[in-house]
Design a protein around this motif. Structure first.
Motif, mmCIF file in Angstrom:
data_model
loop_
_atom_site.group_PDB
_atom_site.id
_atom_site.type_symbol
_atom_site.label_atom_id
_atom_site.label_comp_id
_atom_site.label_asym_id
_atom_site.label_seq_id
_atom_site.Cartn_x
_atom_site.Cartn_y
_atom_site.Cartn_z
ATOM 1 N N ASP A 151 39.467 44.038 32.878
ATOM 2 C CA ASP A 151 40.280 44.991 33.647
ATOM 3 C C ASP A 151 39.247 45.610 34.656
ATOM 4 O OD1 ASP A 151 42.343 44.342 32.220
ATOM 5 O OD2 ASP A 151 42.200 46.217 30.787
ATOM 6 N N GLY A 152 38.012 45.732 34.377
ATOM 7 C CA GLY A 152 37.190 46.159 35.364
ATOM 8 C C GLY A 152 36.743 45.382 36.567
ATOM 9 N N TRP A 153 36.679 44.182 36.193
ATOM 10 C CA TRP A 153 36.459 42.907 37.178
ATOM 11 C C TRP A 153 37.833 42.771 38.062
ATOM 12 C CZ3 TRP A 153 34.245 39.860 40.294
ATOM 13 C CH2 TRP A 153 34.577 38.331 40.634
ATOM 14 N N LEU A 154 38.863 42.895 37.408
ATOM 15 C CA LEU A 154 40.125 42.706 38.088
ATOM 16 C C LEU A 154 40.330 43.753 39.127
ATOM 17 C CD1 LEU A 154 42.555 41.337 35.470
ATOM 18 C CD2 LEU A 154 41.303 39.989 37.163
ATOM 19 N N ASP A 155 40.040 44.991 38.622
ATOM 20 C CA ASP A 155 40.321 46.251 39.546
ATOM 21 C C ASP A 155 39.203 46.102 40.640
ATOM 22 O OD1 ASP A 155 42.161 47.500 38.112
ATOM 23 O OD2 ASP A 155 40.634 48.751 36.787
ATOM 24 N N TRP A 156 38.008 45.459 40.690
ATOM 25 C CA TRP A 156 36.959 45.359 41.626
ATOM 26 C C TRP A 156 37.636 44.509 42.621
ATOM 27 C CZ3 TRP A 156 33.800 41.427 43.685
ATOM 28 C CH2 TRP A 156 32.641 42.150 44.487
ATOM 29 N N ILE A 157 38.196 43.445 42.221
ATOM 30 C CA ILE A 157 38.697 42.452 43.332
ATOM 31 C C ILE A 157 39.833 43.025 43.833
ATOM 32 C CG2 ILE A 157 40.015 40.283 43.262
ATOM 33 C CD1 ILE A 157 38.409 39.182 40.748
ATOM 34 N N ARG A 158 40.850 43.724 43.060
ATOM 35 C CA ARG A 158 41.815 44.515 43.987
ATOM 36 C C ARG A 158 41.372 45.325 44.863
ATOM 37 N NH1 ARG A 158 43.716 45.064 38.160
ATOM 38 N NH2 ARG A 158 45.297 43.383 37.659
#
Length: 301
Positions: A268-275
């Motif tokens: 989730d942290g990785w996906l939020d960073w991409i978003r």
């Protein structure tokens, strides 16, 4: 040969098609507005008309200043190509990431899981770099993203010229995320700007916690470190605290995420960073297109 590391890049293919990656000065007009008139400085094939044999730092008897001068020239040409790529990304609002690591760190697994989790939310395209085979590009396509395979032959890294031509075949969508999975290598890719917004270094807990100290240039060049395969920590003697301290010793500003791509921990942290990065890329695109904007001639930071 690549004068920065001695690797040969004269057998580059893009999606199985031979790609001339030589030295001759030339003009080419790419359909993705990647126009330039330049002299590519990365490949030294037979009959190229240049004497490059002694031009890298491994050649006996070559003055150090000569080797440094040639390396700087190579990187200058690469940087010019990278700036063309970057302007394209700005104009189209593309968030481009350069993923780097040792072989076997789990980059492709991480990418596949990322593609599946962001499906329907943001378009993702992938430039897949390997010396041989299309196995990883096949995995990326099976996960639901468009991918172009770049095989570098004996080459140990992607450069901006290879990526620029891969973009012609890939044609990433506007306001999309572009993942560039570099050849597994923690040395040469650190020196080559591809036009990306960030380098992301992936380190597996199955490697040593001293990797940031052994390969400082890569960790210094990266904005984000993903510590991957964290689900295996109960079975290893890997010292997480020491690893994080070593990374920050090399690069105090580096962001770090602890992830298990296979189990989903930390994703989730990785996906939020991409978003967040994708949103910033879209905003730069709007500013570049606005009256008085740069039109993509800069990064509109």
């Amino acid at each position: 040969m690549c004068t920065t590391c001695g690797c040969g890049t004269d057998a580059v293919t893009i999606d199985g098609k031979a790609h001339a990656h030589g030295h001759g000065a030339h003009e080419h007009d790419h359909p993705h507005d990647h126009d330039h008139d330049h002299d590519h400085g990365h490949v030294h094939g037979p009959g190229c008309g240049h004497d490059h044999a002694p031009a890298h730092s491994h050649a006996a008897g070559v003055p150090a200043e000569r080797a440094v001068a040639v390396e700087r020239a190579i990187l200058a040409k690469n940087d010019a190509e990278a700036n063309h790529n970057r302007r394209l990304f700005t104009r189209k609002g593309i968030f481009a990431l350069n993923l780097v690591s040792s072989p076997g760190s789990g980059k492709t697994t991480l990418l596949c899981e990322t593609i599946r989790r962001l499906a329907g939310e943001v378009p993702i395209a992938v430039v897949e770099g390997d010396q041989q085979t299309s196995h990883d590009a096949d995995r990326i396509r099976a996960a639901g993203a468009r991918a172009v395979q770049v095989n570098t032959g004996k080459g140990c890294h992607l450069d901006a010229h290879m990526v620029g031509h891969a973009l012609e075949a890939l044609e990433p969508a506007e306001a999309s995320v572009l993942m560039i999975e570099n050849v597994g290598n923690l040395v040469c890719p650190s020196a080559f700007d591809l036009g990306e917004a960030h380098k992301v270094v992936v380190l597996s807990v199955t490697e040593g916690e001293d990797k940031p100290l052994k390969y400082p240039d890569m960790f210094a060049a990266a904005d984000l470190m993903i510590l991957n395969k964290c689900d295996l920590l109960p079975y290893l003697s890997f010292d997480v605290a020491a690893c994080l301290a070593n990374a920050r010793r090399v690069n105090p500003a580096i962001e770090i995420l602890q992830v298990s791509a296979t189990k989903g921990e930390g994703m989730d942290g990785w996906l939020d960073w991409i978003r967040e990065g994708a949103g910033e890329a879209r905003s730069r695109r709007v500013r570049a297109a606005a009256p008085g904007g740069c039109g993509g001639a800069c990064t509109c930071a």
